[in-house]
Design a protein around this motif. Structure first.
Motif, PDB file in Angstrom:
ATOM      1  N   ASN A  74       0.826  -1.213   0.000  1.00 46.60           N
ATOM      2  CA  ASN A  74       0.000   0.000   0.000  1.00 46.60           C
ATOM      3  C   ASN A  74       0.858   1.259   0.000  1.00 46.60           C
ATOM      4  O   ASN A  74       0.692   2.157   0.809  1.00 46.60           O
ATOM      5  N   SER A  75       1.782   1.323  -0.947  1.00 50.65           N
ATOM      6  CA  SER A  75       2.632   2.505  -1.103  1.00 50.65           C
ATOM      7  C   SER A  75       3.116   2.560  -2.541  1.00 50.65           C
ATOM      8  O   SER A  75       3.839   1.658  -2.992  1.00 50.65           O
ATOM      9  N   SER A  76       2.722   3.606  -3.251  1.00 46.51           N
ATOM     10  CA  SER A  76       3.170   3.744  -4.631  1.00 46.51           C
ATOM     11  C   SER A  76       4.676   3.989  -4.694  1.00 46.51           C
ATOM     12  O   SER A  76       5.336   3.608  -5.676  1.00 46.51           O
ATOM     13  N   GLU A  77       5.243   4.592  -3.649  1.00 47.11           N
ATOM     14  CA  GLU A  77       6.687   4.826  -3.642  1.00 47.11           C
ATOM     15  C   GLU A  77       7.459   3.517  -3.469  1.00 47.11           C
ATOM     16  O   GLU A  77       8.543   3.352  -4.046  1.00 47.11           O
ATOM     17  N   VAL A  78       6.905   2.586  -2.702  1.00 43.54           N
ATOM     18  CA  VAL A  78       7.561   1.282  -2.571  1.00 43.54           C
ATOM     19  C   VAL A  78       7.445   0.505  -3.874  1.00 43.54           C
ATOM     20  O   VAL A  78       8.399  -0.167  -4.298  1.00 43.54           O
ATOM     21  N   VAL A  79       6.277   0.606  -4.541  1.00 44.94           N
ATOM     22  CA  VAL A  79       6.138  -0.023  -5.858  1.00 44.94           C
ATOM     23  C   VAL A  79       7.221   0.527  -6.789  1.00 44.94           C
ATOM     24  O   VAL A  79       7.897  -0.221  -7.504  1.00 44.94           O
ATOM     25  N   ARG A  80       7.403   1.838  -6.791  1.00 47.67           N
ATOM     26  CA  ARG A  80       8.436   2.456  -7.627  1.00 47.67           C
ATOM     27  C   ARG A  80       9.817   1.894  -7.302  1.00 47.67           C
ATOM     28  O   ARG A  80      10.599   1.553  -8.201  1.00 47.67           O
ATOM     29  N   ASP A  81      10.129   1.784  -6.012  1.00 46.71           N
ATOM     30  CA  ASP A  81      11.450   1.300  -5.620  1.00 46.71           C
ATOM     31  C   ASP A  81      11.666  -0.148  -6.048  1.00 46.71           C
ATOM     32  O   ASP A  81      12.769  -0.529  -6.469  1.00 46.71           O
ATOM     33  N   LEU A  82      10.619  -0.963  -5.952  1.00 46.83           N
ATOM     34  CA  LEU A  82      10.733  -2.355  -6.372  1.00 46.83           C
ATOM     35  C   LEU A  82      10.921  -2.458  -7.883  1.00 46.83           C
ATOM     36  O   LEU A  82      11.699  -3.291  -8.375  1.00 46.83           O
ATOM     37  N   VAL A  83      10.220  -1.611  -8.603  1.00 47.24           N
ATOM     38  CA  VAL A  83      10.366  -1.604 -10.060  1.00 47.24           C
ATOM     39  C   VAL A  83      11.776  -1.153 -10.436  1.00 47.24           C
ATOM     40  O   VAL A  83      12.409  -1.722 -11.335  1.00 47.24           O
ATOM     41  N   LEU A  84      12.291  -0.136  -9.750  1.00 49.02           N
ATOM     42  CA  LEU A  84      13.662   0.301 -10.002  1.00 49.02           C
ATOM     43  C   LEU A  84      14.661  -0.826  -9.737  1.00 49.02           C
ATOM     44  O   LEU A  84      15.701  -0.925 -10.407  1.00 49.02           O
ATOM     45  N   ALA A  85      14.347  -1.684  -8.766  1.00 55.14           N
ATOM     46  CA  ALA A  85      15.237  -2.801  -8.427  1.00 55.14           C
ATOM     47  C   ALA A  85      15.102  -3.972  -9.394  1.00 55.14           C
ATOM     48  O   ALA A  85      15.799  -4.985  -9.242  1.00 55.14           O
ATOM     49  N   GLY A  86      14.206  -3.837 -10.382  1.00 56.60           N
ATOM     50  CA  GLY A  86      14.058  -4.884 -11.382  1.00 56.60           C
ATOM     51  C   GLY A  86      13.170  -6.037 -10.971  1.00 56.60           C
ATOM     52  O   GLY A  86      13.237  -7.123 -11.565  1.00 56.60           O
ATOM     53  N   VAL A  87      12.323  -5.818  -9.964  1.00 57.88           N
ATOM     54  CA  VAL A  87      11.456  -6.902  -9.488  1.00 57.88           C
ATOM     55  C   VAL A  87      10.343  -7.207 -10.476  1.00 57.88           C
ATOM     56  O   VAL A  87       9.887  -8.344 -10.601  1.00 57.88           O
ATOM     57  N   GLY A  88       9.863  -6.188 -11.192  1.00 61.90           N
ATOM     58  CA  GLY A  88       8.782  -6.423 -12.125  1.00 61.90           C
ATOM     59  C   GLY A  88       8.333  -5.138 -12.787  1.00 61.90           C
ATOM     60  O   GLY A  88       9.049  -4.133 -12.824  1.00 61.90           O
ATOM     61  N   VAL A  89       7.096  -5.181 -13.282  1.00 56.87           N
ATOM     62  CA  VAL A  89       6.459  -4.042 -13.947  1.00 56.87           C
ATOM     63  C   VAL A  89       5.496  -3.410 -12.949  1.00 56.87           C
ATOM     64  O   VAL A  89       4.780  -4.124 -12.232  1.00 56.87           O
ATOM     65  N   GLY A  90       5.465  -2.087 -12.892  1.00 57.35           N
ATOM     66  CA  GLY A  90       4.602  -1.417 -11.913  1.00 57.35           C
ATOM     67  C   GLY A  90       3.568  -0.516 -12.558  1.00 57.35           C
ATOM     68  O   GLY A  90       3.812   0.082 -13.610  1.00 57.35           O
ATOM     69  N   LEU A  91       2.403  -0.422 -11.911  1.00 57.83           N
ATOM     70  CA  LEU A  91       1.357   0.527 -12.304  1.00 57.83           C
ATOM     71  C   LEU A  91       1.247   1.562 -11.193  1.00 57.83           C
ATOM     72  O   LEU A  91       0.855   1.243 -10.071  1.00 57.83           O
ATOM     73  N   VAL A  92       1.617   2.805 -11.485  1.00 55.06           N
ATOM     74  CA  VAL A  92       1.635   3.860 -10.472  1.00 55.06           C
ATOM     75  C   VAL A  92       1.181   5.173 -11.092  1.00 55.06           C
ATOM     76  O   VAL A  92       1.151   5.334 -12.312  1.00 55.06           O
ATOM     77  N   ALA A  93       0.825   6.106 -10.225  1.00 56.86           N
ATOM     78  CA  ALA A  93       0.559   7.464 -10.685  1.00 56.86           C
ATOM     79  C   ALA A  93       1.843   8.043 -11.258  1.00 56.86           C
ATOM     80  O   ALA A  93       2.928   7.852 -10.695  1.00 56.86           O
ATOM     81  N   ARG A  94       1.728   8.755 -12.356  1.00 58.22           N
ATOM     82  CA  ARG A  94       2.926   9.212 -13.053  1.00 58.22           C
ATOM     83  C   ARG A  94       3.790  10.135 -12.184  1.00 58.22           C
ATOM     84  O   ARG A  94       5.018  10.130 -12.290  1.00 58.22           O
ATOM     85  N   TYR A  95       3.147  10.941 -11.306  1.00 59.16           N
ATOM     86  CA  TYR A  95       3.947  11.858 -10.499  1.00 59.16           C
ATOM     87  C   TYR A  95       4.931  11.112  -9.591  1.00 59.16           C
ATOM     88  O   TYR A  95       5.943  11.660  -9.172  1.00 59.16           O
ATOM     89  N   ALA A  96       4.630   9.835  -9.284  1.00 61.86           N
ATOM     90  CA  ALA A  96       5.501   9.068  -8.391  1.00 61.86           C
ATOM     91  C   ALA A  96       6.773   8.600  -9.087  1.00 61.86           C
ATOM     92  O   ALA A  96       7.755   8.228  -8.418  1.00 61.86           O
ATOM     93  N   VAL A  97       6.795   8.603 -10.431  1.00 66.16           N
ATOM     94  CA  VAL A  97       7.960   8.085 -11.167  1.00 66.16           C
ATOM     95  C   VAL A  97       8.449   9.061 -12.231  1.00 66.16           C
ATOM     96  O   VAL A  97       9.270   8.695 -13.078  1.00 66.16           O
ATOM     97  N   GLU A  98       7.973  10.294 -12.206  1.00 68.80           N
ATOM     98  CA  GLU A  98       8.318  11.247 -13.260  1.00 68.80           C
ATOM     99  C   GLU A  98       9.829  11.460 -13.366  1.00 68.80           C
ATOM    100  O   GLU A  98      10.391  11.480 -14.470  1.00 68.80           O
ATOM    101  N   ALA A  99      10.494  11.610 -12.240  1.00 72.59           N
ATOM    102  CA  ALA A  99      11.940  11.843 -12.276  1.00 72.59           C
ATOM    103  C   ALA A  99      12.675  10.641 -12.858  1.00 72.59           C
ATOM    104  O   ALA A  99      13.614  10.799 -13.657  1.00 72.59           O
ATOM    105  N   GLU A 100      12.247   9.450 -12.489  1.00 72.07           N
ATOM    106  CA  GLU A 100      12.913   8.231 -12.969  1.00 72.07           C
ATOM    107  C   GLU A 100      12.655   8.007 -14.462  1.00 72.07           C
ATOM    108  O   GLU A 100      13.542   7.520 -15.182  1.00 72.07           O
ATOM    109  N   LEU A 101      11.477   8.354 -14.936  1.00 72.18           N
ATOM    110  CA  LEU A 101      11.201   8.268 -16.375  1.00 72.18           C
ATOM    111  C   LEU A 101      12.031   9.292 -17.141  1.00 72.18           C
ATOM    112  O   LEU A 101      12.519   9.026 -18.239  1.00 72.18           O
ATOM    113  N   ARG A 102      12.207  10.455 -16.537  1.00 72.94           N
ATOM    114  CA  ARG A 102      12.938  11.520 -17.212  1.00 72.94           C
ATOM    115  C   ARG A 102      14.421  11.177 -17.356  1.00 72.94           C
ATOM    116  O   ARG A 102      15.031  11.483 -18.379  1.00 72.94           O
ATOM    117  N   ASP A 103      14.999  10.543 -16.321  1.00 71.88           N
ATOM    118  CA  ASP A 103      16.436  10.256 -16.408  1.00 71.88           C
ATOM    119  C   ASP A 103      16.738   8.869 -16.974  1.00 71.88           C
ATOM    120  O   ASP A 103      17.898   8.461 -17.047  1.00 71.88           O
TER     121      ASP A 103
END
Length: 326
Positions: free
Chosen positions: A225-254
């Motif tokens: 129950n945390s979109s930021e944890v979903v983001r962190d797991l996705v960054l770690a290569g655990v899988g594919v994530g569905l999140v609000a774009r504002y939670a991953v905008e910086a990571e998509l940009r870089d």
């Protein structure tokens, strides 16, 4: 409060007016009461207190010692009341005072908190108490002025204003996608899909593209129950994530994350909008109005910049040069 105490307080106000006007009739004119009603109020106060407050004669009205003591106290109380009324009037004239705001954790940290420095600089007499809570909040019972929430439909009991549209994105780390093909939403069924949730181990992800509609049942080995944890797991290569774009905008940009199925629009769990919600009230305090207006304008600008950046990346991918000036 006891009814008799309320009556006594009202009678004290009448007594004070009699002293200040120097007569029962003068007090009656100021209070909109007949002379006999004023006299009865003072009599009732004297009986209740068990003392004589006024000496009456056909030509003069004077206070007893007890009356003088009471009048000194009531004048002090009336002065404090007038100060309170003045302070309350000021609160309704300009933004000032403590503003208690609650927001969901990720939205509050990533979208609300960055706006606070400029808001506080613009409104130095406002103090903000921001509580980040991923749960339903009772505005009345918990004493919050404002709730900022992602939801499809705000409750009927509140006044609500849409702050910004919420766009959702399916994303993954480039390394996770290596050797995998995701051309259609149905291809997600073969991947480890992570999403915000509480109990379910499976979920339906819905997508649209123009008139096309597709829903796919996905499965993942982590649910949180945390979109930021979903983001962190996705960054770690655990899988594919569905999140609000504002939670991953910086990571998509870089480039640390990439958008999966960018031509499709994903539906998120919390609906298409972020809302500001407050309890109905006859006069909306300026501190609430100022904060909502400020935040809505700030988020609108942020959305416009994000849209420009998305367009820029899309044109760049097609080999089209874009002038970033202006």
């Amino acid at each position: 409060m006891d009814k008799s105490l309320l009556e006594q307080m009202e009678d004290m106000a009448v007594f004070t007016m009699v002293v200040e006007q120097g007569s029962f009739s003068g007090a009656g004119r100021r209070l909109g009461l007949v002379k006999s009603a004023v006299s009865k109020r003072v009599d009732r106060l004297e009986r209740g207190l068990g003392v004589k407050l006024l000496q009456r004669s056909t030509r003069a009205l004077s206070m007893t010692e007890a009356g003088q003591a009471l009048h000194a106290r009531t004048r002090q109380s009336m002065g404090l009341l007038e100060e309170a009324r003045s302070e309350l009037a000021q609160l309704h004239q300009a933004p000032r005072g403590l503003l208690r705001v609650t927001a969901s954790v990720a939205f509050g940290r990533l979208c609300v908190a960055p706006a606070l420095p400029d808001f506080l600089a613009a409104y130095p007499e406002v103090r903000v108490q921001l509580a980040l809570l991923d749960r339903m909040v009772d505005l009345a019972e918990e004493g919050y002025d404002l709730a900022l929430r992602l939801t499809r439909t705000p409750p009927d009991a509140v006044v609500a204003r849409a702050l910004m549209p919420i766009r959702y994105v399916v994303c993954a780390a480039p390394a996770y996608l290596a050797g995998r093909t995701v051309a259609q939403p149905r291809d997600l069924a073969a991947l480890n899909c992570l999403f915000y949730g509480y109990q379910a181990q499976t979920d339906d992800w819905a997508f649209t593209r123009g008139a096309e509609r597709e829903t796919v049942k996905v499965r993942g080995n982590v649910i949180v129950n945390s979109s930021e944890v979903v983001r962190d797991l996705v960054l770690a290569g655990v899988g594919v994530g569905l999140v609000a774009r504002y939670a991953v905008e910086a990571e998509l940009r870089d480039g640390r994350l990439v958008s999966v199925l960018p031509d499709w629009t994903a539906a998120g769990a919390f609906g298409p909008s972020a809302w500001a919600m407050w309890l109905p009230q006859p006069h909306l305090p300026p501190k609430i109005r100022a904060f909502v207006d400020f935040l809505a304008a700030r988020l609108d600008v942020a959305q416009a910049r994000e849209a420009d950046a998305v367009q820029h990346r899309g044109l760049s991918a097609l080999g089209i040069s874009v002038d970033s000036a202006g």
